[in-house]
Structure formats: C-alpha cells, structure tokens
Design a protein around this motif. Structure first.
Motif, PDB file in Angstrom:
ATOM      1  N   TYR A  97       1.036  -0.871   0.135  1.00 30.21           N
ATOM      2  CA  TYR A  97      -0.078   0.013  -0.043  1.00 30.21           C
ATOM      3  C   TYR A  97       0.733   1.092   0.180  1.00 30.21           C
ATOM      4  O   TYR A  97       0.306   1.683  -0.275  1.00 30.21           O
ATOM      5  N   THR A  98       2.399   1.084   0.905  1.00 29.29           N
ATOM      6  CA  THR A  98       2.578   2.591   0.589  1.00 29.29           C
ATOM      7  C   THR A  98       4.536   2.106   1.140  1.00 29.29           C
ATOM      8  O   THR A  98       4.369   0.968   1.798  1.00 29.29           O
ATOM      9  N   ASP A  99       5.241   3.441   1.220  1.00 32.00           N
ATOM     10  CA  ASP A  99       6.722   3.145   1.910  1.00 32.00           C
ATOM     11  C   ASP A  99       6.595   3.982   3.000  1.00 32.00           C
ATOM     12  O   ASP A  99       5.735   5.237   2.747  1.00 32.00           O
ATOM     13  N   LEU A 100       8.159   4.192   3.155  1.00 27.63           N
ATOM     14  CA  LEU A 100       8.279   5.515   3.974  1.00 27.63           C
ATOM     15  C   LEU A 100       8.069   7.068   3.695  1.00 27.63           C
ATOM     16  O   LEU A 100       7.105   7.298   4.263  1.00 27.63           O
ATOM     17  N   PRO A 101       8.161   7.449   1.703  1.00 32.63           N
ATOM     18  CA  PRO A 101       8.550   8.432   1.486  1.00 32.63           C
ATOM     19  C   PRO A 101       6.593   8.485   1.928  1.00 32.63           C
ATOM     20  O   PRO A 101       5.989   9.942   1.881  1.00 32.63           O
ATOM     21  N   GLN A 102       5.759   7.924   1.646  1.00 32.48           N
ATOM     22  CA  GLN A 102       4.517   8.307   1.392  1.00 32.48           C
ATOM     23  C   GLN A 102       3.860   8.528   2.921  1.00 32.48           C
ATOM     24  O   GLN A 102       2.593   9.134   3.255  1.00 32.48           O
ATOM     25  N   VAL A 103       4.264   7.211   3.666  1.00 35.89           N
ATOM     26  CA  VAL A 103       3.400   7.073   5.599  1.00 35.89           C
ATOM     27  C   VAL A 103       3.990   8.909   5.988  1.00 35.89           C
ATOM     28  O   VAL A 103       3.146   9.819   6.498  1.00 35.89           O
ATOM     29  N   ALA A 104       5.578   9.442   5.374  1.00 39.46           N
ATOM     30  CA  ALA A 104       5.297  11.052   5.895  1.00 39.46           C
ATOM     31  C   ALA A 104       5.033  11.633   5.030  1.00 39.46           C
ATOM     32  O   ALA A 104       4.345  12.581   5.684  1.00 39.46           O
ATOM     33  N   LEU A 112       7.333  18.291   9.803  1.00 37.67           N
ATOM     34  CA  LEU A 112       7.947  17.526   9.357  1.00 37.67           C
ATOM     35  C   LEU A 112       9.496  17.774   9.445  1.00 37.67           C
ATOM     36  O   LEU A 112       9.588  19.559   8.668  1.00 37.67           O
ATOM     37  N   VAL A 113       9.975  17.276   9.519  1.00 39.25           N
ATOM     38  CA  VAL A 113      11.409  18.562  10.302  1.00 39.25           C
ATOM     39  C   VAL A 113      13.299  16.869   9.941  1.00 39.25           C
ATOM     40  O   VAL A 113      12.930  16.045  10.056  1.00 39.25           O
ATOM     41  N   PHE A 114      13.664  17.538   8.619  1.00 34.74           N
ATOM     42  CA  PHE A 114      14.512  16.763   8.651  1.00 34.74           C
ATOM     43  C   PHE A 114      15.676  17.560   8.542  1.00 34.74           C
ATOM     44  O   PHE A 114      15.985  17.844   8.304  1.00 34.74           O
ATOM     45  N   GLU A 126       8.369  16.035   0.052  1.00 33.68           N
ATOM     46  CA  GLU A 126       7.944  17.588   0.384  1.00 33.68           C
ATOM     47  C   GLU A 126       7.860  18.580  -1.089  1.00 33.68           C
ATOM     48  O   GLU A 126       6.804  19.121  -0.149  1.00 33.68           O
ATOM     49  N   GLN A 127       7.148  17.936  -1.909  1.00 33.78           N
ATOM     50  CA  GLN A 127       5.970  18.086  -3.059  1.00 33.78           C
ATOM     51  C   GLN A 127       4.747  18.282  -2.257  1.00 33.78           C
ATOM     52  O   GLN A 127       4.076  19.044  -2.149  1.00 33.78           O
ATOM     53  N   LEU A 128       4.707  17.180  -1.942  1.00 35.84           N
ATOM     54  CA  LEU A 128       3.144  17.303  -1.531  1.00 35.84           C
ATOM     55  C   LEU A 128       2.782  18.389  -0.273  1.00 35.84           C
ATOM     56  O   LEU A 128       1.934  18.675  -0.352  1.00 35.84           O
ATOM     57  N   TYR A 129       3.977  18.270   0.938  1.00 35.67           N
ATOM     58  CA  TYR A 129       3.959  19.412   2.229  1.00 35.67           C
ATOM     59  C   TYR A 129       4.131  20.881   1.167  1.00 35.67           C
ATOM     60  O   TYR A 129       2.828  21.370   1.891  1.00 35.67           O
ATOM     61  N   ARG A 130       4.491  20.766   0.085  1.00 36.28           N
ATOM     62  CA  ARG A 130       4.579  22.241  -0.497  1.00 36.28           C
ATOM     63  C   ARG A 130       3.104  22.771  -1.041  1.00 36.28           C
ATOM     64  O   ARG A 130       3.276  23.347  -0.592  1.00 36.28           O
ATOM     65  N   GLN A 131       3.067  21.946  -1.823  1.00 34.97           N
ATOM     66  CA  GLN A 131       1.843  21.755  -2.681  1.00 34.97           C
ATOM     67  C   GLN A 131       0.202  21.842  -1.228  1.00 34.97           C
ATOM     68  O   GLN A 131      -0.607  22.587  -1.681  1.00 34.97           O
ATOM     69  N   MET A 132       0.957  21.276  -0.282  1.00 35.83           N
ATOM     70  CA  MET A 132      -1.022  21.398   0.068  1.00 35.83           C
ATOM     71  C   MET A 132      -0.269  22.515   1.526  1.00 35.83           C
ATOM     72  O   MET A 132      -1.403  23.321   2.089  1.00 35.83           O
ATOM     73  N   GLY A 133       0.828  23.727   1.394  1.00 40.46           N
ATOM     74  CA  GLY A 133       0.528  24.852   2.356  1.00 40.46           C
ATOM     75  C   GLY A 133       0.085  24.416   3.481  1.00 40.46           C
ATOM     76  O   GLY A 133       0.290  23.575   4.604  1.00 40.46           O
ATOM     77  N   HIS A 134       0.352  25.864   3.947  1.00 38.92           N
ATOM     78  CA  HIS A 134      -0.472  26.040   5.524  1.00 38.92           C
ATOM     79  C   HIS A 134      -1.406  25.720   6.006  1.00 38.92           C
ATOM     80  O   HIS A 134      -2.475  24.941   5.216  1.00 38.92           O
ATOM     81  N   GLY A 137       3.928  22.159   7.624  1.00 36.29           N
ATOM     82  CA  GLY A 137       5.514  22.772   7.280  1.00 36.29           C
ATOM     83  C   GLY A 137       6.115  21.637   7.421  1.00 36.29           C
ATOM     84  O   GLY A 137       6.066  20.650   7.733  1.00 36.29           O
ATOM     85  N   ILE A 138       7.288  21.878   6.265  1.00 34.46           N
ATOM     86  CA  ILE A 138       8.678  20.596   6.202  1.00 34.46           C
ATOM     87  C   ILE A 138       9.912  21.652   6.377  1.00 34.46           C
ATOM     88  O   ILE A 138       9.745  22.443   5.744  1.00 34.46           O
ATOM     89  N   TRP A 139      10.476  20.827   6.956  1.00 38.38           N
ATOM     90  CA  TRP A 139      12.028  21.555   7.518  1.00 38.38           C
ATOM     91  C   TRP A 139      12.934  21.102   6.792  1.00 38.38           C
ATOM     92  O   TRP A 139      13.415  19.375   7.200  1.00 38.38           O
ATOM     93  N   HIS A 140      14.454  21.452   6.504  1.00 39.11           N
ATOM     94  CA  HIS A 140      15.890  20.690   6.205  1.00 39.11           C
ATOM     95  C   HIS A 140      16.217  21.022   7.081  1.00 39.11           C
ATOM     96  O   HIS A 140      16.656  23.021   7.106  1.00 39.11           O
ATOM     97  N   VAL A 141      17.182  21.263   8.436  1.00 47.15           N
ATOM     98  CA  VAL A 141      17.951  22.135   9.051  1.00 47.15           C
ATOM     99  C   VAL A 141      19.119  20.819   9.351  1.00 47.15           C
ATOM    100  O   VAL A 141      19.142  19.624   9.108  1.00 47.15           O
ATOM    101  N   LYS A 142      20.117  21.439  10.364  1.00 43.20           N
ATOM    102  CA  LYS A 142      21.456  20.857  10.447  1.00 43.20           C
ATOM    103  C   LYS A 142      21.565  20.596  11.109  1.00 43.20           C
ATOM    104  O   LYS A 142      22.468  19.136  11.801  1.00 43.20           O
ATOM    105  N   SER A 143      20.531  20.903  12.698  1.00 42.43           N
ATOM    106  CA  SER A 143      20.985  20.587  13.655  1.00 42.43           C
ATOM    107  C   SER A 143      19.687  20.897  14.088  1.00 42.43           C
ATOM    108  O   SER A 143      18.457  21.789  13.370  1.00 42.43           O
ATOM    109  N   LEU A 144      19.354  20.926  15.092  1.00 45.20           N
ATOM    110  CA  LEU A 144      18.106  20.280  15.616  1.00 45.20           C
ATOM    111  C   LEU A 144      17.444  22.498  16.170  1.00 45.20           C
ATOM    112  O   LEU A 144      16.817  22.176  16.525  1.00 45.20           O
ATOM    113  N   ALA A 145      18.854  21.709  16.825  1.00 44.48           N
ATOM    114  CA  ALA A 145      18.448  23.707  17.232  1.00 44.48           C
ATOM    115  C   ALA A 145      18.217  24.593  16.380  1.00 44.48           C
ATOM    116  O   ALA A 145      17.782  25.868  16.757  1.00 44.48           O
TER     117      ALA A 145
END
Length: 152
Positions: A97-104, A112-114, A126-134, A137-145
């Motif tokens: 039915y699904t794989d990890l990217p679809q579950v995310a 959702l924070v990477f 990421e495309q789904l999150y951006r299309q659905m919008g507010h 939220g999806i973020w890419h960060v180097k560290s949790l801080a």
C-alpha cells in the motif's frame, strides 16, 4: 522581556533498535509517557531505522504533534539478513500500500523536520507538503537547534 518557551511539552527520541518492537508497542509506550507526564503536545524524533517506527506511530496517533527525522531509510523494501542482523524495517504487507516517503506525506499537516540530508525518495513528500501548504510545514535543518518550530 519576552521569555522563550518550548512549543512542545514532550520530545520522545526513538533510540532503540527495531528488533522485538512493533509500531503498536511503541504507540502504547508513547501513550504511557503522555499519561505519566501530562503531555499534550508530543513530538517524536528518530534516527536511522527507528524513523520507520516514528513515522507509523505519528500516522496512527493523532495526538502526536509532529516528527523529527535524521538519516531516514530510503525505503522499507530493504530485507534484513537471514540471521536477523542489520536493518529490520520490514512491516508485513505495508509495501502493498505504501512506503516510508508516502507515510511521511500522509502526516500533513503535522510538522516534519529532516535533520541533515533528505534521501531523494522523500522528494515526493516534500512536494506534497509544499503543495498542501499552511498549516503543514516541512523543514531541512543541520541540527535541531535550527528548527524555528521548537521554541515560541
């Protein structure tokens, strides 16, 4: 003076391996932590293979506010060694039915924070999150801080 406070009451970090665990047992552990700590806003964090459990637990528990992932598996379609060593992220019949990217992706609108690099397979997420919008939220960060959603 404006005092900063944590936006979430409780951050549960999955640090154990998957051997002998199931997503259901983890959701029960999270529920127990929430009751014992009177936490309303829970965020899960996971690294490596435990990302699979964190994603499914977040999907199955609407009380979990979001998920922070680092080094997520590219796919669940990665069989473990016959002797049970190495990765063990298979969940019976899930790939029908699904794989990890679809579950995310199904977690939207939860945050959702990477942390670090995002595998190419999660581009769909990421495309789904951006299309659905507010409000999602999806973020890419180097560290949790670096994640602005952690502190108000």
């Amino acid at each position: 003076m404006h005092e900063k406070r944590m936006r979430y009451d409780f951050l549960y970090y999955f640090k154990e391996d998957l051997s002998g665990s199931s997503t259901l047992s983890w959701t029960e552990k999270i529920r127990a932590c929430r009751i014992n700590q009177s936490s309303k806003r829970v965020v899960l964090a996971a690294n490596g293979d435990m990302v699979a459990v964190a994603l499914y637990a977040t999907l199955l528990d609407d009380q979990i506010a979001g998920v922070i992932i680092q080094n997520p598996p590219v796919t669940q379609n990665a069989p473990s060694e016959p002797d049970g060593t190495d990765s063990a992220i298979e969940i019976i019949h899930s790939l029908r039915y699904t794989d990890l990217p679809q579950v995310a992706g199904l977690l939207w609108p939860k945050p959702l924070v990477f942390i670090g690099q995002r595998p190419e397979t999660y581009r769909w997420t990421e495309q789904l999150y951006r299309q659905m919008g507010h409000p999602g939220g999806i973020w890419h960060v180097k560290s949790l801080a670096e994640w602005p959603g952690l502190i108000e």
